[in-house]
Design an enzyme around this catalytic site. Structure first.
Site, PDB file in Angstrom:
ATOM      1  NE  ARG A  32      -2.134  -1.271   3.771  1.00  0.00           N
ATOM      2  CZ  ARG A  32      -2.069  -2.462   4.365  1.00  0.00           C
ATOM      3  NH1 ARG A  32      -2.614  -3.514   3.810  1.00  0.00           N
ATOM      4  NH2 ARG A  32      -1.459  -2.602   5.507  1.00  0.00           N
ATOM      5  CG  ASP A  44      15.354  -1.342   2.271  1.00  0.00           C
ATOM      6  OD1 ASP A  44      16.519  -0.984   2.265  1.00  0.00           O
ATOM      7  OD2 ASP A  44      14.781  -1.756   3.295  1.00  0.00           O
TER       8      ASP A  44
HETATM    9  P1  IMP Z   1      12.861  -4.213  -0.338  1.00  0.00           P
HETATM   10  O1  IMP Z   1      12.238  -5.477  -0.800  1.00  0.00           O
HETATM   11  O2  IMP Z   1      13.890  -4.476   0.737  1.00  0.00           O
HETATM   12  O3  IMP Z   1      13.418  -3.365  -1.446  1.00  0.00           O
HETATM   13  O4  IMP Z   1      11.759  -3.410   0.435  1.00  0.00           O
HETATM   14  C1  IMP Z   1      10.831  -2.647  -0.170  1.00  0.00           C
HETATM   15  C2  IMP Z   1       9.632  -2.431   0.698  1.00  0.00           C
HETATM   16  O5  IMP Z   1       9.990  -2.335   2.084  1.00  0.00           O
HETATM   17  C3  IMP Z   1       8.992  -1.122   0.357  1.00  0.00           C
HETATM   18  O6  IMP Z   1       8.029  -1.292  -0.669  1.00  0.00           O
HETATM   19  C4  IMP Z   1       8.383  -0.691   1.667  1.00  0.00           C
HETATM   20  O7  IMP Z   1       7.117  -1.263   1.804  1.00  0.00           O
HETATM   21  C5  IMP Z   1       9.298  -1.269   2.710  1.00  0.00           C
HETATM   22  N1  IMP Z   1      10.280  -0.273   3.183  1.00  0.00           N
HETATM   23  C6  IMP Z   1      11.599  -0.254   2.934  1.00  0.00           C
HETATM   24  N2  IMP Z   1      12.189   0.780   3.523  1.00  0.00           N
HETATM   25  C7  IMP Z   1      11.219   1.447   4.159  1.00  0.00           C
HETATM   26  C8  IMP Z   1      11.208   2.650   4.946  1.00  0.00           C
HETATM   27  O8  IMP Z   1      12.238   3.323   5.195  1.00  0.00           O
HETATM   28  N3  IMP Z   1      10.000   3.023   5.442  1.00  0.00           N
HETATM   29  C9  IMP Z   1       8.866   2.324   5.211  1.00  0.00           C
HETATM   30  N4  IMP Z   1       8.826   1.221   4.465  1.00  0.00           N
HETATM   31  C10 IMP Z   1       9.994   0.777   3.943  1.00  0.00           C
END
Ligand code: IMP
Ligand code: MG
Length: 473
Positions: free
Chosen positions: A340, A399
């Site tokens: 979301r 991230d």
């Molecule tokens: P990844 O799979 O590690 O790239 O994470 C991506 C998802 O993690 C994003 O779509 C967010 O939902 C969540 N996320 C990563 N970093 C943050 C942050 O600093 N604040 C809030 N949600 C985050």
């Protein structure tokens, strides 16, 4: 001399040239499989090495095989042409009916009808396998087998002299004797015994994202004194799909600088090898995102410093919309959002677009089913069919990139006409898997951010700005 003999002979002189050159070990191996593939007139060739547990085969060099085939999965040494592990040649004349093929359906789609595999031997021990893949069903001649065995021997010398070969629990390794092995506490992740609990947590996280991994794949020689190896390094993980080694720093801070030194040395000696250090703090946060690990219960006190004001965000979103409108001029795009976190961003972005845009959403669940198999799952798929569409995936923040690579693989498999990613925020320093980002709003530091759709445990999504979360209580 017959025609085939002449071709094979010529290929040896090409190989000799490649081996006696300044190429890196990986490049030499790629030359070997490429020249072999061409001289045998086959579909492709690959050189695979056994992991430390001697269970899986990791590709070290390939030629002529599609990405899709290479991503089919890790090959189990005892399921696929198992005779090779006993030092014998294995021939599969018809992949459609032979049980010694692990990915039969993939082989069929790849138009691999027959396969020959020979062992790669180092000091009398099987360390891997060299394979040739044929488009047609047929036996292989004795001359072809002999040729492959010779190439396997050449490959072994490359591996040995480059120091990349030593299996982590092989005869030269001293590390495995000194590393304490703790018995797995929880149900073991694929019955591997990890040296440290955080490694097990990390393995679970990788499983969760369906990222294939091998624990302690192999050791690299770092230092020599004459013939004697005086220092070795065994990275914790290898992720074959990403061609990436991961070393985790979990122990005392003092050891971190030691690991940094080893990683630097490894990069120097083996420039083709991709390795990443993952610090304790990084994966603690990684795990806490999904409610695991020591930070999972951390409390926050409201909202901290504002990183981007509502105005700054709007200005940047308008610019992104302009770029997208120019790039897709005259076309109709399909905006896809993963629920979301992207909701504010998507809502603003679409209103600034000057091209027509359809909108659709996907939802993922990060929590596993009752069967115990924790894995990221699609709980809501697209309603619009992406096939033939120009898809722009809209993300709040990238991230580690693991969510995105999962979603991209899913969308990519459904044959969109094009697929691009637009993310508002890019936490680049934390990237584990390389994902192509066509449009990036802001690059952000390694901090947890909230607001403008981003939450901390479902709170703060409705803030109009983006801020750091407050100090931990
Ligand atoms: P990844 O799979 O590690 O790239 O994470 C991506 C998802 O993690 C994003 O779509 C967010 O939902 C969540 N996320 C990563 N970093 C943050 C942050 O600093 N604040 C809030 N949600 C985050
Ligand atoms: Mg998200």
């Amino acid at each position: 001399m017959g025609r085939q003999a002449i071709v094979l002979n010529k290929s040896f002189s090409e190989m000799a040239g490649a081996l006696n050159s300044s190429l890196t070990a990986a490049e030499k191996l790629n030359c070997l499989v490429q020249i072999t593939s061409r001289s045998l007139g086959v579909r492709g060739c690959s050189l695979m090495l056994l992991d430390a547990k001697r269970k899986k085969l990791i590709r070290a060099a390939t030629y002529g095989l599609s990405d899709r085939y290479l991503r089919a999965g890790l090959i189990e040494a005892d399921k696929s042409l198992p005779e090779v592990m006993e030092g014998k040649t294995a021939v599969v004349v018809d992949t459609a009916s032979d049980p010694r093929i692990q990915f039969g359906e993939m082989a069929r789609r790849e138009r691999i009808a027959s396969i020959i595999g020979v062992p790669v031997m180092c000091r009398g021990k099987v360390v891997g396998s060299l394979r040739a893949y044929n488009r047609i069903r047929r036996e292989f001649t004795a001359a072809e087998e002999e040729h492959l065995i010779t190439v396997a021997n050449l490959a072994a010398t490359v591996l040995e002299s480059s120091g990349t070969l030593v299996p982590a629990e092989g005869p030269v390794s001293t590390e495995s004797k000194t590393t304490p092995r703790r018995p797995a506490v929880r149900s073991p992740v694929r019955s591997v015994s990890f040296a440290h609990p955080s490694e097990e947590d990390f393995a679970r996280l990788l499983d969760f994202y369906q990222i294939e991994w091998v624990y302690e794949p192999r050791s690299f020689m770092l230092e020599w004194e004459g013939d004697k190896v005086t220092e070795m390094f065994t990275p914790d993980f290898f992720l074959p799909g990403l061609d990436l080694y991961i070393e985790m720093t979990t122990l005392k801070p003092g050891l971190t600088s030691e690991k940094n030194r080893k990683v630097r040395r490894l990069r120097e000696l083996y420039p083709d090898t991709k390795i990443k250090l993952l610090a304790r703090r990084d994966y603690d946060r990684l795990l806490s995102k999904y409610g695991h690990g020591p930070l999972a219960g951390a409390k926050t006190e409201g909202v901290g410093r504002i990183l981007f004001s509502a105005d700054q965000i709007q200005t940047r979103v308008r610019q992104l919309a302009k770029e997208i409108s120019q790039d897709y001029e005259g076309r109709r795009i399909l905006l896809v959002g993963v629920l979301r976190g992207m909701l504010c961003f998507m809502a603003d972005l679409m209103r600034y677009l000057e091209v027509s845009a359809d909108v659709d959403f996907m939802a993922l669940s990060y929590y596993g089913g009752e069967s115990g198999g924790e894995a990221v799952q699609i709980t809501k798929d697209l309603d619009v069919k992406p096939a033939g569409r120009h898809v722009v995936l809209v993300e709040d923040i990238v991230d580690t990139g693991m969510t995105l690579s999962f979603v991209l693989a899913h969308l990519g498999a459904r044959h969109p006409a094009s697929l691009a990613v637009c993310t508002l925020l890019d936490k680049k320093v934390r990237r584990l898997t390389d994902v192509p980002l066509a449009y990036v709003g802001f690059e952000v530091p390694d901090e947890f951010l909230v607001g403008y759709g981003l939450d901390y445990r479902e709170e703060y999504r409705n803030l109009p700005f983006i801020a750091l979360v407050g100090q931990e209580a």
